[in-house]
Design a protein around this motif. Structure first.
Motif, PDB file in Angstrom:
ATOM      1  N   LEU A 113       2.522 104.103  55.851  1.00  0.00           N
ATOM      2  CA  LEU A 113       3.004 104.545  57.156  1.00  0.00           C
ATOM      3  C   LEU A 113       2.171 105.731  57.655  1.00  0.00           C
ATOM      4  CD1 LEU A 113       6.548 104.690  58.510  1.00  0.00           C
ATOM      5  CD2 LEU A 113       5.118 106.702  58.791  1.00  0.00           C
ATOM      6  N   PHE A 114       1.857 106.659  56.746  1.00  0.00           N
ATOM      7  CA  PHE A 114       1.045 107.828  57.122  1.00  0.00           C
ATOM      8  C   PHE A 114      -0.335 107.389  57.611  1.00  0.00           C
ATOM      9  CE2 PHE A 114      -1.952 111.243  56.240  1.00  0.00           C
ATOM     10  CZ  PHE A 114      -1.327 112.322  56.858  1.00  0.00           C
ATOM     11  N   LEU A 115      -0.947 106.476  56.882  1.00  0.00           N
ATOM     12  CA  LEU A 115      -2.275 105.983  57.260  1.00  0.00           C
ATOM     13  C   LEU A 115      -2.240 105.294  58.622  1.00  0.00           C
ATOM     14  CD1 LEU A 115      -3.432 104.505  53.820  1.00  0.00           C
ATOM     15  CD2 LEU A 115      -4.315 106.563  54.926  1.00  0.00           C
ATOM     16  N   THR A 116      -1.196 104.484  58.827  1.00  0.00           N
ATOM     17  CA  THR A 116      -1.089 103.716  60.067  1.00  0.00           C
ATOM     18  C   THR A 116      -0.789 104.606  61.262  1.00  0.00           C
ATOM     19  OG1 THR A 116      -0.277 101.836  58.772  1.00  0.00           O
ATOM     20  CG2 THR A 116       0.061 101.740  61.148  1.00  0.00           C
ATOM     21  N   LYS A 117       0.070 105.596  61.059  1.00  0.00           N
ATOM     22  CA  LYS A 117       0.550 106.433  62.170  1.00  0.00           C
ATOM     23  C   LYS A 117      -0.387 107.602  62.484  1.00  0.00           C
ATOM     24  CE  LYS A 117       5.095 108.254  63.590  1.00  0.00           C
ATOM     25  NZ  LYS A 117       5.120 107.655  64.906  1.00  0.00           N
ATOM     26  N   VAL A 136       5.301  98.444  59.183  1.00  0.00           N
ATOM     27  CA  VAL A 136       5.163  99.356  58.036  1.00  0.00           C
ATOM     28  C   VAL A 136       6.396 100.250  57.897  1.00  0.00           C
ATOM     29  CG1 VAL A 136       2.643  99.323  58.041  1.00  0.00           C
ATOM     30  CG2 VAL A 136       3.824 101.084  59.355  1.00  0.00           C
ATOM     31  N   THR A 137       7.038 100.561  59.033  1.00  0.00           N
ATOM     32  CA  THR A 137       8.274 101.358  58.987  1.00  0.00           C
ATOM     33  C   THR A 137       9.390 100.564  58.304  1.00  0.00           C
ATOM     34  OG1 THR A 137       7.651 102.511  61.029  1.00  0.00           O
ATOM     35  CG2 THR A 137       9.954 102.650  60.356  1.00  0.00           C
ATOM     36  N   GLU A 173       6.554 112.575  47.918  1.00  0.00           N
ATOM     37  CA  GLU A 173       6.085 111.332  48.533  1.00  0.00           C
ATOM     38  C   GLU A 173       6.804 111.065  49.856  1.00  0.00           C
ATOM     39  OE1 GLU A 173       3.617 109.510  47.758  1.00  0.00           O
ATOM     40  OE2 GLU A 173       3.148 110.110  45.713  1.00  0.00           O
ATOM     41  N   LEU A 174       8.094 111.344  49.904  1.00  0.00           N
ATOM     42  CA  LEU A 174       8.867 111.089  51.124  1.00  0.00           C
ATOM     43  C   LEU A 174       8.502 112.056  52.248  1.00  0.00           C
ATOM     44  CD1 LEU A 174      12.394 110.179  49.716  1.00  0.00           C
ATOM     45  CD2 LEU A 174      10.533 108.666  50.419  1.00  0.00           C
ATOM     46  N   MET A 175       7.881 113.167  51.895  1.00  0.00           N
ATOM     47  CA  MET A 175       7.465 114.112  52.931  1.00  0.00           C
ATOM     48  C   MET A 175       6.208 113.653  53.656  1.00  0.00           C
ATOM     49  SD  MET A 175       9.810 116.335  53.000  1.00  0.00           S
ATOM     50  CE  MET A 175       9.073 117.560  54.097  1.00  0.00           C
ATOM     51  N   GLN A 176       5.495 112.683  53.093  1.00  0.00           N
ATOM     52  CA  GLN A 176       4.278 112.187  53.751  1.00  0.00           C
ATOM     53  C   GLN A 176       4.602 111.486  55.080  1.00  0.00           C
ATOM     54  OE1 GLN A 176       1.947 113.421  51.987  1.00  0.00           O
ATOM     55  NE2 GLN A 176      -0.001 112.511  52.567  1.00  0.00           N
ATOM     56  N   PRO A 177       5.572 110.570  55.108  1.00  0.00           N
ATOM     57  CA  PRO A 177       5.967 109.997  56.404  1.00  0.00           C
ATOM     58  C   PRO A 177       6.533 111.048  57.362  1.00  0.00           C
ATOM     59  CG  PRO A 177       6.789 108.643  54.593  1.00  0.00           C
ATOM     60  CD  PRO A 177       6.255 109.904  53.986  1.00  0.00           C
ATOM     61  N   VAL A 178       7.227 112.048  56.817  1.00  0.00           N
ATOM     62  CA  VAL A 178       7.746 113.126  57.668  1.00  0.00           C
ATOM     63  C   VAL A 178       6.577 113.832  58.359  1.00  0.00           C
ATOM     64  CG1 VAL A 178       9.011 115.319  57.717  1.00  0.00           C
ATOM     65  CG2 VAL A 178       9.831 113.437  56.283  1.00  0.00           C
ATOM     66  N   GLY A 179       5.490 114.052  57.592  1.00  0.00           N
ATOM     67  CA  GLY A 179       4.290 114.668  58.156  1.00  0.00           C
ATOM     68  C   GLY A 179       3.655 113.822  59.241  1.00  0.00           C
ATOM     69  N   ALA A 180       3.925 112.522  59.210  1.00  0.00           N
ATOM     70  CA  ALA A 180       3.399 111.610  60.235  1.00  0.00           C
ATOM     71  C   ALA A 180       4.324 111.533  61.443  1.00  0.00           C
ATOM     72  CB  ALA A 180       3.219 110.217  59.628  1.00  0.00           C
ATOM     73  N   GLY A 181       5.474 112.227  61.389  1.00  0.00           N
ATOM     74  CA  GLY A 181       6.391 112.233  62.528  1.00  0.00           C
ATOM     75  C   GLY A 181       7.568 111.296  62.392  1.00  0.00           C
ATOM     76  N   TYR A 182       7.764 110.730  61.182  1.00  0.00           N
ATOM     77  CA  TYR A 182       8.907 109.836  60.974  1.00  0.00           C
ATOM     78  C   TYR A 182       9.934 110.560  60.090  1.00  0.00           C
ATOM     79  CZ  TYR A 182      11.726 105.876  59.351  1.00  0.00           C
ATOM     80  OH  TYR A 182      12.784 105.034  59.049  1.00  0.00           O
ATOM     81  N   ASP A 183      10.986 111.063  60.703  1.00  0.00           N
ATOM     82  CA  ASP A 183      12.010 111.805  59.947  1.00  0.00           C
ATOM     83  C   ASP A 183      12.975 110.819  59.296  1.00  0.00           C
ATOM     84  OD1 ASP A 183      13.826 113.480  58.824  1.00  0.00           O
ATOM     85  OD2 ASP A 183      14.302 114.586  60.655  1.00  0.00           O
ATOM     86  N   LYS A 218      -0.292 115.993  61.976  1.00  0.00           N
ATOM     87  CA  LYS A 218      -0.403 115.348  63.293  1.00  0.00           C
ATOM     88  C   LYS A 218      -1.467 116.030  64.152  1.00  0.00           C
ATOM     89  CE  LYS A 218       4.010 115.787  64.321  1.00  0.00           C
ATOM     90  NZ  LYS A 218       4.495 116.362  63.040  1.00  0.00           N
ATOM     91  N   ASN A 219      -1.821 117.283  63.793  1.00  0.00           N
ATOM     92  CA  ASN A 219      -2.827 118.022  64.549  1.00  0.00           C
ATOM     93  C   ASN A 219      -4.242 117.792  64.025  1.00  0.00           C
ATOM     94  OD1 ASN A 219      -0.722 119.201  66.055  1.00  0.00           O
ATOM     95  ND2 ASN A 219      -0.444 120.813  64.516  1.00  0.00           N
ATOM     96  N   LEU A 220      -4.380 116.949  63.028  1.00  0.00           N
ATOM     97  CA  LEU A 220      -5.684 116.669  62.435  1.00  0.00           C
ATOM     98  C   LEU A 220      -6.593 115.976  63.452  1.00  0.00           C
ATOM     99  CD1 LEU A 220      -7.183 116.813  59.658  1.00  0.00           C
ATOM    100  CD2 LEU A 220      -6.383 114.483  59.246  1.00  0.00           C
TER     101      LEU A 220
END
Length: 244
Positions: A113-117, A136-137, A173-183, A218-220
């Motif tokens: 999800l992180f890679l895709t988003k 992927v979600t 691991e669960l914080m990775q999707p959070v970093g992509a904006g999916y809470d 997300k600012n990358l």
């Protein structure tokens, strides 16, 4: 020469190691290997880990790769409190069970999800197709349901009433999707309460410090990624996209 840990806190396993070592007052030298600059692909780092991946450990002349192996090495060498990797046979089996399951499930789906988003739009200059993001979600949601029903159940932590390596590995691991904006915690109260307990057990300030970088992912921007690494990422991600 003391213990050296080669880490980049954008990496989930690196965060687990960093938090575990810091929360247990394990003395180590933080060797920052910047993944986005391609520092893991240099000849200098290859001398530490021929696999050219982080995390890596160097303890005198001894080197070690693979995050789970490093976590267990630290737990044994520094005789950390028993709850991290319990001596009780069945509690330890619960930890081992989760650590064996998580690679292609929580880790695999969360990373995807992180890679895709985040990374795919960065590399292509185009937002990911909505149907791909939805797919992927949904894959991640399926393993989150399995995590709650199989591993967490109605317990405070995966192995029972105290935190273990399994909880720490799971949450980073669960914080990775959070970093992509999916809470993913927003509509999962049981998961949110478990997260709160894990953060409190390791120290909220330490947890937040370790996740500062990924929560700003997300600012990358593409200019922050080494050109040769950018091409490598692009080939890998486009290949993956074409297979789905």
């Amino acid at each position: 020469m003391g213990l050296e840990l080669y880490l980049d806190l954008l990496s989930q396993p690196c965060r687990a190691l960093y938090i575990f070592a810091r929360s247990n007052n394990i003395p180590f030298e933080f060797k920052h290997v910047e993944l986005m600059k391609g520092q893991h692909r240099t000849e200098d780092f290859r001398k530490v880990n021929v696999l050219m991946k982080v995390p890596a450990l160097k303890d005198g002349s001894f080197t070690l790769a693979e995050s789970i192996a490093i976590l267990l090495y630290l737990a044994r060498k520094f005789k950390t409190p028993d709850h991290w990797y319990p001596s009780d046979l069945q509690k330890r089996a619960r930890v081992d069970e989760y650590l064996s399951w998580q690679h292609v499930n929580i880790r695999g789906k969360g990373s995807k999800l992180f890679l895709t988003k985040v990374l795919l739009p960065l590399l292509t200059g185009q937002p990911s197709p909505p149907e791909k993001l939805e797919g992927v979600t949904e894959e991640l949601n399926i393993v989150l349901k399995q995590f709650e029903e199989k591993f967490l159940q109605d317990k405070s932590f995966i192995a029972g009433s105290e935190i273990s390596l399994a909880d720490l590995v799971a949450l980073v691991e669960l914080m990775q999707p959070v970093g992509a904006g999916y809470d993913l915690f927003e509509e999962r109260p049981k998961l949110a309460e478990w997260r709160r307990r894990v953060e409190e057990a390791v120290g909220k300030q330490l947890f937040q410090e370790a996740h500062e970088g990924i929560l700003n992912a997300k600012n990358l921007t593409a200019d922050k990624i080494a050109p040769e690494l950018l091409e490598h990422f692009k080939r890998q991600l486009l290949k993956q996209a074409s297979q789905n």
